[in-house]
Design an enzyme around this catalytic site. Structure first.
Site, PDB file in Angstrom:
ATOM      1  N   HIS A 120       0.742  -1.534  -0.217  1.00 43.34           N
ATOM      2  CA  HIS A 120      -0.191   0.195  -0.459  1.00 43.34           C
ATOM      3  C   HIS A 120       0.851   1.041   0.042  1.00 43.34           C
ATOM      4  CE1 HIS A 120      -2.989   2.736   1.832  1.00 43.34           C
ATOM      5  NE2 HIS A 120      -3.616   2.211   0.798  1.00 43.34           N
ATOM      6  N   LYS A 122       3.019   4.869  -1.349  1.00 44.67           N
ATOM      7  CA  LYS A 122       3.412   5.254  -1.823  1.00 44.67           C
ATOM      8  C   LYS A 122       4.514   6.184  -1.991  1.00 44.67           C
ATOM      9  CE  LYS A 122      -1.354   4.667  -1.432  1.00 44.67           C
ATOM     10  NZ  LYS A 122      -1.851   4.019  -0.564  1.00 44.67           N
ATOM     11  N   ASP A 127      17.162   9.370  -7.956  1.00 43.89           N
ATOM     12  CA  ASP A 127      18.433   9.892  -8.142  1.00 43.89           C
ATOM     13  C   ASP A 127      19.856   9.796  -7.276  1.00 43.89           C
ATOM     14  OD1 ASP A 127      18.967  10.533 -10.605  1.00 43.89           O
ATOM     15  OD2 ASP A 127      18.170  12.802 -10.985  1.00 43.89           O
ATOM     16  N   HIS A 289      -9.509  11.133   1.382  1.00 43.55           N
ATOM     17  CA  HIS A 289      -7.354  10.043   1.688  1.00 43.55           C
ATOM     18  C   HIS A 289      -6.941   9.703   2.186  1.00 43.55           C
ATOM     19  CE1 HIS A 289      -5.749   7.816  -1.081  1.00 43.55           C
ATOM     20  NE2 HIS A 289      -6.712   6.472  -0.624  1.00 43.55           N
ATOM     21  N   LYS A 291      -4.048  10.843   4.646  1.00 45.92           N
ATOM     22  CA  LYS A 291      -3.070  10.492   6.020  1.00 45.92           C
ATOM     23  C   LYS A 291      -2.356  10.914   6.704  1.00 45.92           C
ATOM     24  CE  LYS A 291      -4.274   6.861   2.649  1.00 45.92           C
ATOM     25  NZ  LYS A 291      -5.415   7.094   2.723  1.00 45.92           N
ATOM     26  N   ASP A 296       1.768  18.852  18.764  1.00 40.65           N
ATOM     27  CA  ASP A 296       1.517  20.195  19.006  1.00 40.65           C
ATOM     28  C   ASP A 296       2.256  21.093  18.167  1.00 40.65           C
ATOM     29  OD1 ASP A 296       0.532  19.510  21.816  1.00 40.65           O
ATOM     30  OD2 ASP A 296       2.654  18.358  22.600  1.00 40.65           O
TER      31      ASP A 296
END
Length: 420
Positions: A120, A122, A127, A289, A291, A296
């Site tokens: 899952h 991404k 380089d 979608h 996350k 603080d």
């Protein structure tokens, strides 16, 4: 310079430059520019890659990079990216792109059943010096032009010493790789950062543990914006304890879900959280979608991990942790705009609807507390990483889609509902 945080088991590196990227418009612009500028190597991992306007734009840039001698490795998930047409895949393979699928499986009556233990993440490393970490896939449903179903999401672009660990991790491509290793790159900014993963071998709880350590240390404010919110008992207890000791705790969750059952599950928790003072907002502008979270003025995270059983107990995930006041101010401003302009505050009456969940409260909490252990009983075969180049040998049309577990070219259509 790096330093180990023994309490959380994390290696923090100093001197990183970060840029928060919101939605596909900002993300694809920066990613495509980085690919166009690549000189030696591209390492890309994604859950979803569709043959739509975004996927084809990525394909063209990868082809251009491969033709000028850039070494390219692409890993897609066999469930999230179920197949590719020969017209899309063959030119990449012929140009020398190492294109692989994570654990592709055959379909049953056109249905994909390999839902659990997905890749899952991404990630993109360019380089060995620049990385992108977040929750945005390569599909047009991350663009506002997609319409009402366009997703709201985030990623971060990072340069600096933390990239070395990300680079080594994606190069090894192993679920058990240790992201802390690798020679550090040059200092680029002022932010402290740590790369943290979840896998089914050595890092089963690292992301959840990082969240819970930050929540326990919170003094004034916790903001969590997460698409699929159904964490375990211990995580919920930490949030409730924080609210009870006077910390402002805000949750931004889905109000227009792409998976309705996920919203129902989250709503079943509202009453328990709100009675201890947790504020809950439902994002209603479009499917949420993201996350992301902050604690603080300094701690924040952006990544692929939801706060639900799939992400916390089964899937392979990757998040970037950040300690930097400037980054936190930027992220907080984005989330504040969301809860003020695009969210509906959940009132006590609405929270009471969660009591209609079919499990009694005590049993529900017991399930949440025990789920990580129970998840280990699910099929735990060693996932295969399949080189899709093998599928193109022999020149059979559609073989690539078959090797990736696809029912055909129609399987790549992006408008179907899918957790991402």
């Amino acid at each position: 310079m790096s330093r180990l945080d023994p309490a959380a088991g994390l290696r923090w590196t100093q001197g990183n430059r970060l840029e928060l990227l919101e939605n596909g418009e900002a993300f694809y612009r920066r990613v495509f520019a980085a690919i166009d500028a690549a000189r030696t190597e591209l390492q890309l991992e994604t859950f979803i890659l569709f043959e739509d306007e975004v996927g084809w734009a990525l394909q063209r840039r990868l082809l251009d990079a491969a033709r000028r001698g850039v070494k390219i490795r692409v890993l897609v998930d066999g469930y999230g990216s179920p197949g590719f047409s020969p017209g899309f895949l063959d030119p990449l393979v012929q140009a020398g792109v190492d294109f692989r699928a994570f654990d592709p499986q055959p379909t049953l009556l056109g249905m994909r059943l390999n839902l659990f233990r997905r890749m899952h993440r991404k990630l993109l490393v360019v380089d060995g010096a620049r990385a992108f970490v977040g929750g945005i896939n390569y599909s047009a449903d991350h663009l506002r032009t997609f319409g009402p179903d366009a997703k709201q999401d985030y990623a971060v672009e990072v340069e600096g010493p933390v990239v070395a660990g990300i680079h080594r991790f994606v190069r090894e491509g192993a679920a058990g790789a240790t992201p802390a290793a690798g020679a550090e790159t040059e200092t680029q900014g002022r932010a402290d950062a740590a790369f943290v993963v979840r896998d089914n071998r050595h890092h089963r709880t690292d992301i959840e543990r990082a969240y819970r350590e930050a929540i326990r240390a919170a003094k004034s404010e916790i903001i969590i914006a997460n698409a699929y919110f159904f964490p375990g008992y211990g995580f919920l207890r930490e949030l409730r304890h924080a609210a009870r000791r006077g910390v402002t705790v805000r949750l931004i969750l889905q109000g227009e879900p792409d998976v309705p059952a996920a919203m129902l599950a989250a709503r079943s928790l509202y009453r328990h959280l709100m009675r201890d003072g947790v504020e809950i907002y439902e994002y209603c502008a479009r499917p949420f979608h993201g996350k992301v979270a902050l604690v603080d003025e300094e701690w924040a995270t952006v990544g692929s991990s939801n706060l639900d059983p799939l992400s916390l107990s089964l899937n392979l995930e990757a998040n970037l942790l950040v300690r930097d006041r400037m980054f936190n101010r930027q992220l907080r401003a984005r989330m504040q705009r969301m809860w003020r302009d695009d969210c509906t505050p959940v009132a006590a009456a609405a929270a009471a609807r969660g009591r209609r969940w079919w499990l009694p409260s005590s049993l529900l909490y017991h399930v949440l507390r025990r789920f990580p252990a129970w998840a280990g009983w699910l099929p735990a075969h060693r996932p295969r990483v399949v080189p899709l180049a093998e599928a193109t040998r022999g020149g059979r049309a559609g073989a690539a889609a078959q090797a990736a577990g696809s029912a055909g070219h129609d399987a790549v259509a992006p408008r179907g509902r899918r957790r991402a």
